[in-house]
Design a protein around this motif. Structure first.
Motif, PDB file in Angstrom:
ATOM      1  N   ALA A  59      39.530  30.391  45.776  1.00  0.00           N
ATOM      2  CA  ALA A  59      39.372  29.653  47.025  1.00  0.00           C
ATOM      3  C   ALA A  59      40.266  30.269  48.094  1.00  0.00           C
ATOM      4  O   ALA A  59      41.453  30.481  47.869  1.00  0.00           O
ATOM      5  CB  ALA A  59      39.721  28.182  46.832  1.00  0.00           C
ATOM      6  N   GLN A  98      41.218  29.203  51.784  1.00  0.00           N
ATOM      7  CA  GLN A  98      41.024  27.979  52.560  1.00  0.00           C
ATOM      8  C   GLN A  98      42.162  27.739  53.531  1.00  0.00           C
ATOM      9  O   GLN A  98      43.269  28.232  53.337  1.00  0.00           O
ATOM     10  CB  GLN A  98      40.901  26.786  51.600  1.00  0.00           C
ATOM     11  CG  GLN A  98      42.154  26.563  50.752  1.00  0.00           C
ATOM     12  CD  GLN A  98      41.923  25.591  49.604  1.00  0.00           C
ATOM     13  OE1 GLN A  98      40.934  25.694  48.880  1.00  0.00           O
ATOM     14  NE2 GLN A  98      42.855  24.639  49.455  1.00  0.00           N
ATOM     15  N   SER A  99      41.892  26.950  54.553  1.00  0.00           N
ATOM     16  CA  SER A  99      42.936  26.601  55.516  1.00  0.00           C
ATOM     17  C   SER A  99      43.741  25.392  55.051  1.00  0.00           C
ATOM     18  O   SER A  99      44.926  25.290  55.344  1.00  0.00           O
ATOM     19  CB  SER A  99      42.327  26.330  56.893  1.00  0.00           C
ATOM     20  OG  SER A  99      41.417  25.246  56.821  1.00  0.00           O
ATOM     21  N   THR A 144      37.280  37.125  50.227  1.00  0.00           N
ATOM     22  CA  THR A 144      36.760  36.466  49.032  1.00  0.00           C
ATOM     23  C   THR A 144      36.284  37.491  48.010  1.00  0.00           C
ATOM     24  O   THR A 144      36.565  37.365  46.814  1.00  0.00           O
ATOM     25  CB  THR A 144      35.627  35.490  49.400  1.00  0.00           C
ATOM     26  OG1 THR A 144      36.154  34.524  50.320  1.00  0.00           O
ATOM     27  CG2 THR A 144      35.088  34.776  48.176  1.00  0.00           C
ATOM     28  N   ARG A 183      45.797  30.363  51.180  1.00  0.00           N
ATOM     29  CA  ARG A 183      45.539  29.722  52.464  1.00  0.00           C
ATOM     30  C   ARG A 183      45.573  30.729  53.603  1.00  0.00           C
ATOM     31  O   ARG A 183      46.153  31.797  53.505  1.00  0.00           O
ATOM     32  CB  ARG A 183      46.581  28.627  52.704  1.00  0.00           C
ATOM     33  CG  ARG A 183      46.443  27.495  51.700  1.00  0.00           C
ATOM     34  CD  ARG A 183      47.445  26.415  51.915  1.00  0.00           C
ATOM     35  NE  ARG A 183      47.215  25.753  53.192  1.00  0.00           N
ATOM     36  CZ  ARG A 183      48.083  24.925  53.762  1.00  0.00           C
ATOM     37  NH1 ARG A 183      49.240  24.675  53.183  1.00  0.00           N
ATOM     38  NH2 ARG A 183      47.810  24.348  54.920  1.00  0.00           N
TER      39      ARG A 183
END
Length: 148
Positions: free
Chosen positions: A5, A7-8, A54, A78
């Motif tokens: 993952a 992600q923010s 990714t 992140r």
């Protein structure tokens, strides 16, 4: 189990560990990276190209899965603006035995620290900014895995 993952938002370390522990192995190893506040740092801003990031992280997770007898791997990284104390990265690995879990976890975080396609910009209390370069010791650790 494989989880990658980018992600923010924040992540739940306990939930990640529980998922890895539920796989029935004998060992789970993990690393959680936290934004440091050294030198007047007030924020670290991470940028990336989603498809490239990714794909590259997925590729290195696949390499870890091929190299060690793992039951599961979780890698979360992140992006965006993160303040000191914020979680920035999680790497976890589950295996039947501790050595594979520990070694694969070290391999993954060494790669993320030196070669993951993120651009990091440090913001300081005095208004200055600076792009963060990979540290020589992080690059040396990552290269060490290539020799094995």
């Amino acid at each position: 189990m494989k989880r990658v993952a980018i992600q923010s938002g924040d992540f739940d370390v306990a939930a990640e560990l529980a998922a890895l522990e539920s796989l029935g192995g004998g060992g789970v190893a993990s690393f959680t990276g936290i934004v440091r506040s050294e030198g007047g740092l007030i924020a670290l801003e991470l940028e990336h190209y989603p498809a490239m990031t990714t794909a590259q992280v997925d590729r290195i997770v696949e390499e870890a899965l091929a190299r060690w007898p793992l039951l599961g791997v979780s890698v979360i990284h992140r992006f965006g603006r993160l303040e000191p104390g914020a979680r920035i990265v999680f790497v976890g690995a589950a295996s039947r035995h501790r050595a594979a879990a520990l070694e694969s976890c070290a391999f993954l975080i060494d790669w993320l620290k030196s070669d993951a396609p993120f651009w990091k910009k440090a913001h300081f209390a005095d208004g200055a900014t600076a792009w963060v370069e990979a540290r020589a010791e992080d690059e040396a650790k990552a290269k060490g895995w290539q020799a094995e």
